[in-house]
Design an enzyme around this catalytic site. Structure first.
Site: not given
Ligand code: SAH
Length: 220
Positions: A70
């Site tokens: 993010s």
């Molecule tokens: N907080 C993360 C940002 C990741 S982007 C960081 O600091 O890198 C969002 C993430 O949410 C992705 O990796 C995606 O696979 C995950 N995601 C989407 N739907 C999800 C769900 N139902 N349960 C767990 N993770 C999920």
């Protein structure tokens, strides 16, 4: 004598974590504890080597599997809304651990962090990225976070890093009394939604427009 500095590649050199924090402050992030937490986490260690030069830009970056780490401003903004008027974030659930960056920031603000990810190789990467920091209060879990994490509930704080069409009921149910949940809601047009649980009532407030990857169900 004048020393001429040769700048390479069109990128401003010397981008640093301290500068990123300064920039977030200029953009209106006021919560010093949040700024400090962001200032403690070398974002560079969470992105691929080829992207290291961009690690302290205030932009999202690809982490593979069509996902992104993010944008620091959005991380800061969400944390500020969650933290306002509270001493800490308490027991915290992060849905969407991705590369583990936000979990690392959360470890400085929360008593316990449960970070859930639905894509196995990303969870493995988060684990590898977090290992050198030896955070004693971060646990990673491979699961569909739209169902929350019943075995560790209730949570004082829930932060969702992927956009939902509507607030998943399981997340509301797993919010402790006085707890706060923040998530992006919407499809193409998303906004940050803060949900506060007070005496059995869920109060919702909407904040700025954002763009997140979608919250998906199941695991892969
Ligand atoms: N907080 C993360 C940002 C990741 S982007 C960081 O600091 O890198 C969002 C993430 O949410 C992705 O990796 C995606 O696979 C995950 N995601 C989407 N739907 C999800 C769900 N139902 N349960 C767990 N993770 C999920």
């Amino acid at each position: 004598m004048t020393v001429k500095r040769i700048e390479s590649g069109g990128h401003t050199p010397h981008r640093t974590l301290a500068r990123l924090v300064e920039r977030l402050r200029e953009q209106g992030i006021r919560d010093e504890r949040v700024l400090q937490a962001i200032g403690k986490v070398p974002r560079q260690q969470f992105v691929e080597q080829g992207l290291a030069y961009s690690a302290y830009d205030d932009t999202p970056l690809p982490i593979g599997y069509q996902q992104t780490i993010s944008q620091p401003f959005v991380v800061a903004r969400m944390l500020e809304l969650l933290h306002a008027g509270r001493v800490g974030l308490g027991r915290t659930l992060e849905v969407g651990a991705g590369c583990g960056y936000q979990a690392a920031v959360l470890s400085h603000l929360a008593s316990d962090v449960y970070a859930v990810e639905r894509i196995r190789p990303l969870l493995d990467r988060a684990r590898d990225n977090l290992r050198p920091f030896r955070f004693a209060n971060v646990r990673l879990k491979y699961a569909d976070g739209s169902l929350g994490l019943p075995e560790a509930a209730p949570f004082d704080t829930i932060i969702v890093a992927a956009a939902a069409r509507e607030v998943p009921q399981a997340l509301k149910d797993q919010l402790a009394e006085g707890g706060r949940l923040i998530l992006p809601v919407g499809g193409l047009n998303q906004v940050l939604l803060l949900v506060e649980r007070q005496g059995g009532v869920f109060r919702e407030s909407r904040y700025e427009a954002v763009r997140f990857v979608p919250l998906l169900s199941g695991t892969e």
